[in-house]
Design an enzyme around this catalytic site. Sequence first.
Site, PDB file in Angstrom:
ATOM      1  N   HIS A 144      -7.330  -4.630  10.137  1.00 24.95           N
ATOM      2  CA  HIS A 144      -7.032  -4.313   8.737  1.00 24.95           C
ATOM      3  C   HIS A 144      -5.708  -4.945   8.302  1.00 24.95           C
ATOM      4  CE1 HIS A 144      -4.999  -0.435  10.206  1.00 24.95           C
ATOM      5  NE2 HIS A 144      -4.086  -0.907   9.369  1.00 24.95           N
TER       6      HIS A 144
ATOM      7  N   ASP B 149       0.823  -1.212   0.000  1.00 29.22           N
ATOM      8  CA  ASP B 149       0.000   0.000   0.000  1.00 29.22           C
ATOM      9  C   ASP B 149       0.857   1.263   0.000  1.00 29.22           C
ATOM     10  OD1 ASP B 149       0.964  -0.391   2.565  1.00 29.22           O
ATOM     11  OD2 ASP B 149      -0.986  -0.625   3.500  1.00 29.22           O
TER      12      ASP B 149
ATOM     13  N   ASP C   4      -7.853  -2.873  14.252  1.00 29.42           N
ATOM     14  CA  ASP C   4      -9.225  -3.188  13.854  1.00 29.42           C
ATOM     15  C   ASP C   4      -9.261  -4.377  12.881  1.00 29.42           C
ATOM     16  OD1 ASP C   4      -8.058  -1.996  11.677  1.00 29.42           O
ATOM     17  OD2 ASP C   4      -9.528  -0.386  11.459  1.00 29.42           O
TER      18      ASP C   4
ATOM     19  N   GLU D 128      -9.722  -1.827   5.305  1.00 28.93           N
ATOM     20  CA  GLU D 128     -10.374  -1.519   6.567  1.00 28.93           C
ATOM     21  C   GLU D 128     -11.636  -2.371   6.733  1.00 28.93           C
ATOM     22  OE1 GLU D 128      -8.984   0.289   8.731  1.00 28.93           O
ATOM     23  OE2 GLU D 128      -8.042   2.078   7.912  1.00 28.93           O
TER      24      GLU D 128
HETATM   25  C1  GLP Z   1      -0.534   0.402   8.735  1.00 23.81           C
HETATM   26  C2  GLP Z   1      -0.135  -0.434   7.513  1.00 23.81           C
HETATM   27  C3  GLP Z   1      -0.419  -1.917   7.722  1.00 23.81           C
HETATM   28  C4  GLP Z   1       0.140  -2.351   9.073  1.00 23.81           C
HETATM   29  C5  GLP Z   1      -0.523  -1.581  10.187  1.00 23.81           C
HETATM   30  C6  GLP Z   1      -0.065  -2.003  11.574  1.00 23.81           C
HETATM   31  O1  GLP Z   1      -1.874   0.703   8.754  1.00 23.81           O
HETATM   32  N1  GLP Z   1      -0.811  -0.009   6.303  1.00 23.81           N
HETATM   33  O2  GLP Z   1       0.169  -2.655   6.665  1.00 23.81           O
HETATM   34  O3  GLP Z   1      -0.067  -3.733   9.251  1.00 23.81           O
HETATM   35  O4  GLP Z   1      -0.212  -0.212   9.986  1.00 23.81           O
HETATM   36  O5  GLP Z   1       1.124  -1.368  11.902  1.00 23.81           O
HETATM   37  P1  GLP Z   1       2.055  -1.756  13.124  1.00 23.81           P
HETATM   38  O6  GLP Z   1       2.868  -2.907  12.666  1.00 23.81           O
HETATM   39  O7  GLP Z   1       2.907  -0.530  13.335  1.00 23.81           O
HETATM   40  O8  GLP Z   1       1.183  -2.078  14.272  1.00 23.81           O
END
Ligand code: GLP
Length: 241
Positions: free
Chosen positions: A138, A67, A136, A143
């Site tokens: 995702h 992304d 959540d 989402e």
């Molecule tokens: C962002 C990214 C996701 C990732 C999420 C969780 O939203 N787009 O790909 O999994 O954050 O991040 P973290 O690993 O910092 O908890």
Amino acid sequence: MKIIRAKDYNDMSRKAANIISAQVIMKPHCVLGLATGGTPVGTYAQLIDWYNKGDIDFSEVTTVNLDEYRGLPRDHEQSYWYFMHKNLFNSINVQPDHIFVPNGSNPDADAACKEYDDIIHMVGGVDLQLLGIGHDGHIGFNEPGAAFELGTHCVDLTEETIDANTRFFGNRDDVPRQAYTMGIKTIMQARKVLMVANGADKADIIKKAFFGPVTPEVPASILQMHPDFILVGDEAALSKV
Ligand code: GLP
């Protein structure tokens, strides 16, 4: 679904890096789907360490990232293009023209997303997709409520995700409100999916996603249906399962 328990963050990172490294050794010209967020940073650091020791070679690897924020140019410090170069690409021998991230600076969402799906198709699909998980549920930026059948598309970030990502931007108003993300369909088409999760704050969502019903309300829950899904979690993230 296979769950691998790690002692702590370092152990989780090493185990995940081992799986990625096995993929690259078995198929040197493989396509790695990569992820951002705090969780995979240790995995990337471990891969860099093994690269420096001569144990892993990325010269034939292609990478496609999950992304990118819509509206951020590549050289913006919070773009995922920048993040991936800082945390991995600048320190290994992946060829620059083998690196793909959705083009966040293309304001034409339909064109940017179609171009990205065409790239994934052109490189032959993803061999191993690395994922983190949002609070959540995702994955990428899919989402809650995202249709399972979507390819790369433009999403509005939820308030919860904007809150979670404010720590990187410093100021909530600076967090982009939209992103281009691979869809659930794209992720499910990867031949192998590897999720990393650490910390007690992920324990509830891990339980809900992988020991609850498969529902678009918890996007990661669809991974229960993937034929080769591996979750590597530390003690804290797996404490409720
Ligand atoms: C962002 C990214 C996701 C990732 C999420 C969780 O939203 N787009 O790909 O999994 O954050 O991040 P973290 O690993 O910092 O908890």
